[in-house]
Design a protein around this motif. Sequence first.
Motif, PDB file in Angstrom:
ATOM      1  N   TRP A  22      44.834  31.922  69.732  1.00 57.05           N
ATOM      2  CA  TRP A  22      44.143  33.193  69.914  1.00 57.05           C
ATOM      3  C   TRP A  22      45.138  34.302  70.271  1.00 57.05           C
ATOM      4  CZ3 TRP A  22      42.576  36.208  74.354  1.00 57.05           C
ATOM      5  CH2 TRP A  22      41.602  37.152  74.065  1.00 57.05           C
ATOM      6  N   GLY A  25      47.423  35.399  67.334  1.00 58.98           N
ATOM      7  CA  GLY A  25      46.738  36.251  66.373  1.00 58.98           C
ATOM      8  C   GLY A  25      46.856  37.736  66.671  1.00 58.98           C
ATOM      9  N   PRO A  30      46.326  37.804  61.631  1.00 57.45           N
ATOM     10  CA  PRO A  30      44.923  37.398  61.687  1.00 57.45           C
ATOM     11  C   PRO A  30      44.640  36.060  61.014  1.00 57.45           C
ATOM     12  CG  PRO A  30      45.216  39.205  60.150  1.00 57.45           C
ATOM     13  CD  PRO A  30      46.518  39.037  60.869  1.00 57.45           C
ATOM     14  N   TRP A  33      44.121  33.323  63.438  1.00 60.26           N
ATOM     15  CA  TRP A  33      42.773  33.212  63.988  1.00 60.26           C
ATOM     16  C   TRP A  33      41.886  32.381  63.079  1.00 60.26           C
ATOM     17  CZ3 TRP A  33      42.538  39.024  65.441  1.00 60.26           C
ATOM     18  CH2 TRP A  33      43.082  39.201  66.711  1.00 60.26           C
ATOM     19  N   ASN A  36      42.761  28.860  63.620  1.00 64.46           N
ATOM     20  CA  ASN A  36      42.187  28.433  64.890  1.00 64.46           C
ATOM     21  C   ASN A  36      40.755  27.941  64.692  1.00 64.46           C
ATOM     22  OD1 ASN A  36      42.038  27.973  67.650  1.00 64.46           O
ATOM     23  ND2 ASN A  36      41.751  30.117  68.171  1.00 64.46           N
ATOM     24  N   VAL A  37      39.974  28.687  63.963  1.00 66.54           N
ATOM     25  CA  VAL A  37      38.577  28.313  63.720  1.00 66.54           C
ATOM     26  C   VAL A  37      38.502  27.061  62.843  1.00 66.54           C
ATOM     27  CG1 VAL A  37      36.427  29.060  62.643  1.00 66.54           C
ATOM     28  CG2 VAL A  37      37.737  30.664  64.028  1.00 66.54           C
ATOM     29  N   TYR A  54      36.970  31.239  72.599  1.00 65.68           N
ATOM     30  CA  TYR A  54      38.181  31.564  71.834  1.00 65.68           C
ATOM     31  C   TYR A  54      37.917  31.527  70.332  1.00 65.68           C
ATOM     32  CZ  TYR A  54      41.128  31.348  75.994  1.00 65.68           C
ATOM     33  OH  TYR A  54      41.705  31.597  77.203  1.00 65.68           O
ATOM     34  N   LEU A  55      37.148  30.557  69.885  1.00 64.09           N
ATOM     35  CA  LEU A  55      36.861  30.437  68.458  1.00 64.09           C
ATOM     36  C   LEU A  55      35.974  31.576  67.970  1.00 64.09           C
ATOM     37  CD1 LEU A  55      36.340  26.600  68.093  1.00 64.09           C
ATOM     38  CD2 LEU A  55      38.414  27.941  67.750  1.00 64.09           C
ATOM     39  N   SER A  58      38.138  34.602  67.836  1.00 61.20           N
ATOM     40  CA  SER A  58      39.110  34.452  66.754  1.00 61.20           C
ATOM     41  C   SER A  58      38.465  34.798  65.423  1.00 61.20           C
ATOM     42  CB  SER A  58      39.648  33.017  66.702  1.00 61.20           C
ATOM     43  OG  SER A  58      40.456  32.729  67.802  1.00 61.20           O
ATOM     44  N   GLY A  61      37.889  38.564  65.330  1.00 60.38           N
ATOM     45  CA  GLY A  61      39.166  39.244  65.099  1.00 60.38           C
ATOM     46  C   GLY A  61      39.630  39.108  63.665  1.00 60.38           C
ATOM     47  N   PHE A  62      39.505  37.907  63.107  1.00 58.02           N
ATOM     48  CA  PHE A  62      39.899  37.705  61.713  1.00 58.02           C
ATOM     49  C   PHE A  62      39.080  38.579  60.782  1.00 58.02           C
ATOM     50  CE2 PHE A  62      38.955  35.539  57.702  1.00 58.02           C
ATOM     51  CZ  PHE A  62      40.206  35.599  57.114  1.00 58.02           C
ATOM     52  N   TYR A  65      40.078  42.417  61.380  1.00 56.74           N
ATOM     53  CA  TYR A  65      41.374  42.740  60.774  1.00 56.74           C
ATOM     54  C   TYR A  65      41.298  42.707  59.256  1.00 56.74           C
ATOM     55  CZ  TYR A  65      44.816  42.920  64.598  1.00 56.74           C
ATOM     56  OH  TYR A  65      45.580  43.288  65.665  1.00 56.74           O
TER      57      TYR A  65
END
Length: 97
Positions: A22, A25, A30, A33, A36-37, A54-55, A58, A61-62, A65
């Motif tokens: 996280w 990223g 991005p 992220w 991460n997922v 966090y997921l 993430s 955010g992905f 972005y």
Amino acid sequence: MLIPEDDKLDDEKMINIARKLWFIGFFFLPWVWLINVLYFIPYRNSLNDKVKWYLKFSLIGFLGYSTIFMGWMGIYLVNRNKWGAFGDDISITIPFG
């Protein structure tokens, strides 16, 4: 898909991995992220609330972005020629033609 017992991560390791990815990223990466997922999909039934937090962010955010980047690319590619010298100045490479 079932995860074998010896491949399961404990909660502390999951939190540590999710937190590190996280934070990475935020350095304009991005795609980290998204990784991460995707990394935690097999563990989705055994995630605790902190990892889910966090997921979730993430993924947000992905998507944020990616939306901004794709929007900018669309605007730039359509208007580069109209912007004249400014469009060329902000280009890394200037296409021929």
